[in-house]
Design a protein around this motif. Structure first.
Motif, PDB file in Angstrom:
ATOM      1  N   THR A 173     -33.459 -24.831   7.025  1.00 26.12           N
ATOM      2  CA  THR A 173     -33.612 -26.226   6.578  1.00 26.12           C
ATOM      3  C   THR A 173     -34.378 -26.228   5.258  1.00 26.12           C
ATOM      4  N   PRO A 174     -33.752 -25.721   4.185  1.00 22.03           N
ATOM      5  CA  PRO A 174     -34.466 -25.642   2.903  1.00 22.03           C
ATOM      6  C   PRO A 174     -34.710 -27.035   2.323  1.00 22.03           C
ATOM      7  N   LEU A 175     -35.826 -27.180   1.611  1.00 25.67           N
ATOM      8  CA  LEU A 175     -36.105 -28.437   0.930  1.00 25.67           C
ATOM      9  C   LEU A 175     -35.184 -28.571  -0.277  1.00 25.67           C
ATOM     10  N   VAL A 176     -34.547 -29.727  -0.383  1.00 28.12           N
ATOM     11  CA  VAL A 176     -33.679 -30.035  -1.517  1.00 28.12           C
ATOM     12  C   VAL A 176     -34.386 -31.048  -2.408  1.00 28.12           C
ATOM     13  N   SER A 177     -34.593 -30.692  -3.679  1.00 27.97           N
ATOM     14  CA  SER A 177     -35.242 -31.590  -4.640  1.00 27.97           C
ATOM     15  C   SER A 177     -34.181 -32.307  -5.455  1.00 27.97           C
ATOM     16  N   ILE A 178     -34.136 -33.637  -5.324  1.00 32.57           N
ATOM     17  CA  ILE A 178     -33.169 -34.460  -6.063  1.00 32.57           C
ATOM     18  C   ILE A 178     -33.877 -34.983  -7.308  1.00 32.57           C
ATOM     19  N   ILE A 179     -33.464 -34.490  -8.490  1.00 32.10           N
ATOM     20  CA  ILE A 179     -34.153 -34.790  -9.753  1.00 32.10           C
ATOM     21  C   ILE A 179     -33.347 -35.835 -10.502  1.00 32.10           C
ATOM     22  N   ILE A 180     -33.993 -36.998 -10.786  1.00 25.79           N
ATOM     23  CA  ILE A 180     -33.285 -38.139 -11.380  1.00 25.79           C
ATOM     24  C   ILE A 180     -34.031 -38.602 -12.636  1.00 25.79           C
ATOM     25  N   PRO A 181     -33.553 -38.323 -13.850  1.00 26.94           N
ATOM     26  CA  PRO A 181     -34.158 -38.893 -15.058  1.00 26.94           C
ATOM     27  C   PRO A 181     -33.776 -40.366 -15.189  1.00 26.94           C
ATOM     28  N   SER A 182     -34.691 -41.200 -15.714  1.00 31.14           N
ATOM     29  CA  SER A 182     -34.385 -42.623 -15.858  1.00 31.14           C
ATOM     30  C   SER A 182     -35.337 -43.247 -16.870  1.00 31.14           C
ATOM     31  N   LYS A 183     -34.863 -44.321 -17.518  1.00 29.52           N
ATOM     32  CA  LYS A 183     -35.716 -45.088 -18.434  1.00 29.52           C
ATOM     33  C   LYS A 183     -35.206 -46.526 -18.488  1.00 29.52           C
ATOM     34  N   ASN A 184     -36.117 -47.467 -18.232  1.00 27.95           N
ATOM     35  CA  ASN A 184     -35.797 -48.898 -18.351  1.00 27.95           C
ATOM     36  C   ASN A 184     -34.461 -49.240 -17.680  1.00 27.95           C
ATOM     37  N   ASN A 185     -34.267 -48.704 -16.518  1.00 32.69           N
ATOM     38  CA  ASN A 185     -32.992 -48.873 -15.823  1.00 32.69           C
ATOM     39  C   ASN A 185     -33.267 -49.182 -14.348  1.00 32.69           C
ATOM     40  N   GLY A 186     -34.215 -50.105 -14.126  1.00 32.81           N
ATOM     41  CA  GLY A 186     -34.753 -50.310 -12.795  1.00 32.81           C
ATOM     42  C   GLY A 186     -33.726 -50.655 -11.749  1.00 32.81           C
ATOM     43  N   ASP A 187     -32.849 -51.628 -12.016  1.00 32.31           N
ATOM     44  CA  ASP A 187     -31.880 -52.047 -11.005  1.00 32.31           C
ATOM     45  C   ASP A 187     -30.924 -50.904 -10.662  1.00 32.31           C
ATOM     46  N   VAL A 188     -30.465 -50.164 -11.688  1.00 33.07           N
ATOM     47  CA  VAL A 188     -29.537 -49.049 -11.468  1.00 33.07           C
ATOM     48  C   VAL A 188     -30.220 -47.953 -10.668  1.00 33.07           C
ATOM     49  N   LEU A 189     -31.451 -47.625 -11.063  1.00 37.66           N
ATOM     50  CA  LEU A 189     -32.209 -46.588 -10.366  1.00 37.66           C
ATOM     51  C   LEU A 189     -32.444 -46.980  -8.903  1.00 37.66           C
ATOM     52  N   LYS A 190     -32.777 -48.238  -8.668  1.00 40.25           N
ATOM     53  CA  LYS A 190     -33.036 -48.685  -7.290  1.00 40.25           C
ATOM     54  C   LYS A 190     -31.785 -48.533  -6.431  1.00 40.25           C
ATOM     55  N   ARG A 191     -30.618 -48.913  -6.965  1.00 35.04           N
ATOM     56  CA  ARG A 191     -29.376 -48.762  -6.202  1.00 35.04           C
ATOM     57  C   ARG A 191     -29.139 -47.294  -5.854  1.00 35.04           C
ATOM     58  N   CYS A 192     -29.388 -46.396  -6.809  1.00 36.07           N
ATOM     59  CA  CYS A 192     -29.190 -44.963  -6.582  1.00 36.07           C
ATOM     60  C   CYS A 192     -30.116 -44.455  -5.475  1.00 36.07           C
ATOM     61  N   VAL A 193     -31.407 -44.737  -5.594  1.00 35.17           N
ATOM     62  CA  VAL A 193     -32.379 -44.224  -4.617  1.00 35.17           C
ATOM     63  C   VAL A 193     -32.157 -44.866  -3.254  1.00 35.17           C
ATOM     64  N   ASP A 194     -31.850 -46.156  -3.236  1.00 41.24           N
ATOM     65  CA  ASP A 194     -31.592 -46.822  -1.963  1.00 41.24           C
ATOM     66  C   ASP A 194     -30.422 -46.168  -1.226  1.00 41.24           C
ATOM     67  N   SER A 195     -29.364 -45.797  -1.983  1.00 38.23           N
ATOM     68  CA  SER A 195     -28.204 -45.173  -1.327  1.00 38.23           C
ATOM     69  C   SER A 195     -28.566 -43.797  -0.772  1.00 38.23           C
ATOM     70  N   ILE A 196     -29.446 -43.092  -1.461  1.00 39.95           N
ATOM     71  CA  ILE A 196     -29.897 -41.782  -0.963  1.00 39.95           C
ATOM     72  C   ILE A 196     -30.668 -41.960   0.340  1.00 39.95           C
ATOM     73  N   LEU A 197     -31.618 -42.877   0.322  1.00 39.00           N
ATOM     74  CA  LEU A 197     -32.475 -43.062   1.489  1.00 39.00           C
ATOM     75  C   LEU A 197     -31.700 -43.623   2.680  1.00 39.00           C
ATOM     76  N   ALA A 198     -30.728 -44.483   2.416  1.00 41.05           N
ATOM     77  CA  ALA A 198     -30.023 -45.156   3.506  1.00 41.05           C
ATOM     78  C   ALA A 198     -28.912 -44.311   4.101  1.00 41.05           C
ATOM     79  N   ARG A 199     -28.277 -43.441   3.302  1.00 43.06           N
ATOM     80  CA  ARG A 199     -27.051 -42.781   3.770  1.00 43.06           C
ATOM     81  C   ARG A 199     -27.183 -41.285   3.992  1.00 43.06           C
ATOM     82  N   THR A 200     -28.224 -40.663   3.517  1.00 40.78           N
ATOM     83  CA  THR A 200     -28.329 -39.211   3.626  1.00 40.78           C
ATOM     84  C   THR A 200     -28.704 -38.794   5.039  1.00 40.78           C
ATOM     85  N   SER A 201     -27.884 -37.916   5.625  1.00 41.40           N
ATOM     86  CA  SER A 201     -28.146 -37.438   6.986  1.00 41.40           C
ATOM     87  C   SER A 201     -29.035 -36.201   7.004  1.00 41.40           C
TER      88      SER A 201
END
Length: 969
Positions: A696-724
């Motif tokens: 069960t290795p740790l997977v680091s998801i690296i996401i660069p972002s700038k002034n893109n709050g709504d887009v970033l939130k949709r991305c992170v929300d989908s990770i947290l909600a759908r990742t098994s």
């Protein structure tokens, strides 16, 4: 290079150059110095190349057989210095010629550096065979063609003939190496033949250079071809001396660089010192020659006597022509023609041509045959290969009683096509025996064919295709698996060739058992597998032998096509080079399949429990034991489609589907891997491998972002909600956000347990910010993800990580879709002639694509950094992202480096995400500045990786070079 009497030499040269100038074959350009040097006999022809370019001002220049690049860059330098409106093209594979030795990739890298820095505005390097590149040029457009390289007579003659229609009416053709007399250099022989039929001039220094005008002679060159022998001798001598001075310059610079590298600032002594002094003396003399020649040239230009004499001679010739009987006889016709509209003149020309045909009836059959061939070619999409000169039927035994030579209705006819594809047998080279004799390895092939109730016609086609082979060192082992039809053995026994052997089995053993009996009797160095109703191409064994000569592989496979029930050729499978993950998805190597016998003995023979997929199981075992695997990117095998065959429908034999699934399960167990072979829902009969994550290795998801709050939130929300998958962290790299809504979003993300926000307020550099994110992260596996993505597949991390942990895998990518659609944004990156591009862009996500590349796990040249997973150790071994590529191609560069380290990059199409594509920073092509930057970064990419310039081993050179949908040319 020193002379015993420099003064006398200079005086003699002065007379020669003066004579050459009087003929009109010297100019200021003749005395230019090349800007670029590379080891080449062409050094000695640079002065003439400069003069020729200035004299004829070519609009299009093409060089075939580029190699180190000195000659090509000489012409580019002349075009630039003369400010000509010209386009220049160098065409070569940069893989070397068998006769000249393999070209080191460092040679191409050095050429790229000089080319990109100076000439890329008007010049292009095309990495292809000359026959592949030819169709990219319109007929009648090339003014200057240079043919170089060490090739056999038949090859260079065919090359010249193929490019002849591309030449303009004022074209000049240069042939280098005309004085080389070796058997492997046919340039000289062709040059001697052509020079007897066309206006020609030959130089005898620098291994020989031939100048040819196939049609009309450009006016500036007329004096060169009209010169008498004393003047020709003066021209040759003048350019020989000018060329020697250029060669001396190169030798001096090379020796000086070598001495500096060896001694540093210390002065050399002894023989090295004497050598440098000798070179300095030679260079001094050459410069003196230059200076004296320049002065004489200025004096000659002041004196226009020769020019006036030439003009007077031309006036006299014109007067004589206008006074001739023919000129007067056609004076009325010329007056009438001058008043006729162009369209009417064209009709008159056609009428004249028809009258000429009528007046020469003995040539009508040949002309009609020519027109029929042209009409046939117009129905074919893509280049048509010259017809072979022999039929398979010449080699077949006389039919027995009741048998016929007639081709059954609807059965394969040479040259028939299907769906825009045509296969026409290659022409057998006239010097094939010499080529084979020149090989250092001449392996014997054992061709093993199991027979069972084989149809008479199909047997004769199969056997005839073996007997027609260009390459003679083979044995054909026919194994009759106790066919109920006794005529099968009778036909096989009638084959009258000592290389053919028949093994008649006492009981039926099935396809694997019968094949194994043949393998036990094989005596060749390599085994070739052939089905009883299929055919080899005439050149199959010759091409395999050439591959073995060049690469010494343990296993070789080729491209293939199919013979349809109605006789048409169809479905050419132009395959990628060796791709281990592709083989676990589909039996892509298939036909023709050739394995070293010693490896086969070690691996074991075919296994009857996998009948129906016995060849797939065998190749899986073979490729586990060797990395010496070669691919011949040519159709060498015709797979016949008959009713109820796997070639026509994979589902025709359900037992074969099950055998294929079990063969891969057995491979997983044999390799110590855990996973499942699962059905592909949208592709009945096909399966993919889903590897279990090891631990069960740790997977680091690296996401660069700038002034893109709504887009970033949709991305992170989908990770947290759908990742098994449970063991992951999200590392958001904040690139200096300042907008209030984005700052609020980042604050909210900081409150989440497995999400970290790391500030990085520096000018945007994708490579740098991801490298920092990798250093700040804690995972064993890194997943680089754009903030404008949205997860669809819940098991995305497990599927990607299962591949990323395989020892041979570098980067792993996913299928990315345009939001709210089933249109493809990414399913793999191709490295095409015009640079990297997304395969099947905007195609349907559920359509199989070219041989199911859209739905099955294939190895690819690169995957997009928008969703790229790689193990940390592999990422660090490759050096991370290149920070000198701040915007584009940094992901491609990383994938290139992983390939150079021996890894394979794979896409898992079962993993899907939406990609809103460049919402963060816009498209690279939306402004001139961004387009320029994109070009510059692409240039840097290929300067770093010249091996991959116009070369994608996971594509195929037979496919259209700039089409992301795998179409035929």
């Amino acid at each position: 290079m020193t002379t015993s009497n420099p003064g006398e030499s200079s005086t003699q040269y002065g007379a020669l150059s003066s004579a050459a100038d009087q003929v009109g074959c010297l100019s200021a350009a003749s005395f230019w110095t090349p800007d670029y040097f590379a080891g080449s006999a062409w050094h000695e022809h640079a002065p003439f190349a400069f003069w020729l370019t200035a004299a004829i001002g070519p609009r299009v220049f093409v060089e075939l057989g580029e190699h180190p690049g000195f000659s090509y860059l000489v012409f580019c330098q002349a075009v630039q210095r003369l400010q000509l409106s010209a386009r220049c093209y160098a065409i070569d594979t940069w893989r070397g010629e068998a006769q000249a030795g393999l070209t080191n990739e460092a040679v191409l890298e050095a050429l790229l550096r000089s080319h990109v820095a100076r000439y890329e505005v008007f010049s292009r390097l095309i990495r292809a065979r000359s026959d592949e590149a030819r169709d990219g040029f319109e007929d009648g457009t090339i003014d200057l063609l240079h043919i170089d390289g060490h090739r056999g007579y038949e090859d260079v003659r065919a090359e010249y003939a193929n490019w002849l229609p591309k030449l303009s009416s004022r074209a000049v053709v240069l042939f280098h190496n005309t004085l080389i007399q070796r058997d492997d250099s046919g340039v000289g022989r062709l040059w001697r033949e052509l020079s007897e039929r066309h206006a020609a001039f030959g130089f005898e220094h620098g291994q020989g250079l031939g100048v040819l005008c196939p049609t009309n002679v450009p006016a500036p060159l007329q004096a060169l071809f009209d010169a008498d022998e004393p003047a020709r001798a003066a021209i040759r001598a003048a350019y020989a001396r000018l060329g020697a001075a250029v060669a001396a310059q190169f030798a001096f610079e090379k020796a000086e660089a070598a001495l500096l590298e060896h001694h540093g600032d210390a002065l050399p002594h002894g023989p090295e010192s004497d050598r440098i002094a000798e070179l300095e003396q030679a260079l001094s003399e050459a410069r003196a020659d230059f200076e004296g020649a320049r002065k004489r040239l200025a004096s000659a230009r002041a004196d226009h006597s020769m020019t006036q004499a030439s003009l007077a001679r031309m006036r006299n010739e014109l007067g004589a022509l206008q006074g001739s009987v023919m000129w007067r006889a056609f004076s009325v016709a010329r007056k009438v023609a001058s008043r006729v509209p162009p369209s009417t003149r064209a009709n008159l020309r056609r009428a004249a041509r028809m009258l000429w045909w009528a007046a020469t009836p003995h040539r009508i059959p040949a002309r009609l045959q020519f027109l029929r061939m042209r009409a046939a070619q117009r129905t074919v999409s893509g280049p048509v290969i010259a017809l072979g000169n022999r039929s398979y039927f010449e080699f077949l035994p006389t039919p027995g009683e009741g048998q016929s030579d007639a081709v059954p209705e609807g059965v394969y006819q040479i040259g028939q096509s299907s769906g825009g594809y045509v296969y026409v047998p290659k022409r057998r080279p006239d010097d094939i025996e010499r080529r084979i004799a020149a090989m250092t390895r001449r392996p014997t092939f054992s061709i093993v064919v199991p027979l069972y109730n084989t149809d008479d016609y199909l047997f004769r086609r199969m056997a005839g295709s073996v007997l027609a082979q260009w390459y003679p060192h083979w044995e054909l082992i026919l194994v009759d698996d106790k066919s109920p039809d006794a005529s099968v053995r009778e036909r096989a026994a009638r084959l009258d060739d000592p290389r053919v052997r028949l093994i008649a089995l006492d009981q039926n053993q099935g396809i694997s058992g019968a094949t194994n009996r043949g393998l036990e009797q094989a005596q060749g160095d390599y085994i070739v597998f052939l089905d009883h109703d299929d055919e080899l191409t005439d050149d199959c064994l010759y091409e395999l032998a050439q591959s073995i000569e060049a690469e010494d592989p343990d296993y070789v496979y080729s491209d293939e096509d199919k013979i349809m029930p109605d006789g048409r050729f169809a479905q050419p499978f132009y395959k990628p080079d060796w791709s281990p993950d592709t083989l676990m998805s589909t039996m892509f190597t298939c036909h023709v399949s050739c394995v070293r016998r010693s490896l086969l003995d070690r691996v074991g023979h075919l296994r009857s429990e996998f009948d129906g997929a016995q060849d797939w199981d065998f190749v899986l075992r073979v490729t586990e034991q060797t990395r010496r695997i070669a691919h011949v990117p040519k159709v060498l095998y015709h797979w016949r489609v008959i009713p109820q065959s796997v070639a026509s429908d994979l589902n025709a034999k359900p037992y074969a589907i099950d055998a294929a699934r079990r063969a891969r399960l057995d491979a997983l167990e044999r390799r110590g891997l855990i996973g499942e072979v699962e059905a592909v829902p949208t592709l009945p009969g096909y399966f993919r491998v889903k590897y279990d994550v090891q631990g069960t290795p740790l997977v680091s998801i690296i996401i660069p972002s700038k002034n893109n709050g709504d887009v970033l939130k949709r991305c992170v929300d989908s990770i947290l909600a759908r990742t098994s998958y449970p063991a992951f962290e999200v590392v958001v790299m904040d690139n200096g956000s300042s907008e209030r809504s984005t700052l609020a979003c980042l604050d909210a993300l900081r409150a989440i347990r497995n999400v970290r926000v790391i500030p990085h307020d520096f000018p945007f550099n994708y490579s740098e910010i991801n490298n920092v994110g990798a250093r700040e992260s804690k995972g064993e596996i890194l997943l680089f993800l754009n903030d404008d993505t949205e997860v669809i597949s819940g098991d995305w991390i497990e599927r990607l990580a299962g591949y990323a942990q395989l020892d041979h895998v570098g980067a792993v990518g996913a299928k990315l879709l345009y939001p709210g659609t089933r249109q493809i944004q990414h399913c793999g990156i191709l490295n095409l002639a015009d640079g990297p591009g997304h395969a099947m862009l905007r195609g349907d996500a559920d359509t199989p694509g070219y041989f199911d590349r859209n739905l099955l796990e294939y190895d690819w040249m690169a995957v997009t950094g928008a969703c790229l997973m790689v193990e940390r150790g592999k990422f660090e071994a490759a050096g991370g992202f290149d920070e000198s590529l701040p915007i584009a191609y940094n992901d491609v560069d990383l994938c290139f480096r992983l390939i150079e380290l021996g890894y394979f990059n794979v896409v898992s199409p079962a993993v899907e995400l939406y990609h809103y594509e460049s919402l963060s920073r816009g498209q690279d092509g939306e402004s001139e500045a961004k387009r320029r930057r994109l070009v510059q970064e692409r240039q840097r990419l290929y300067r770093k990786h010249p091996r991959f310039l116009m070369n994608d081993p996971f594509h195929n050179p037979n496919l259209a070079p700039n089409d992301v949908y795998f179409s035929l040319p």
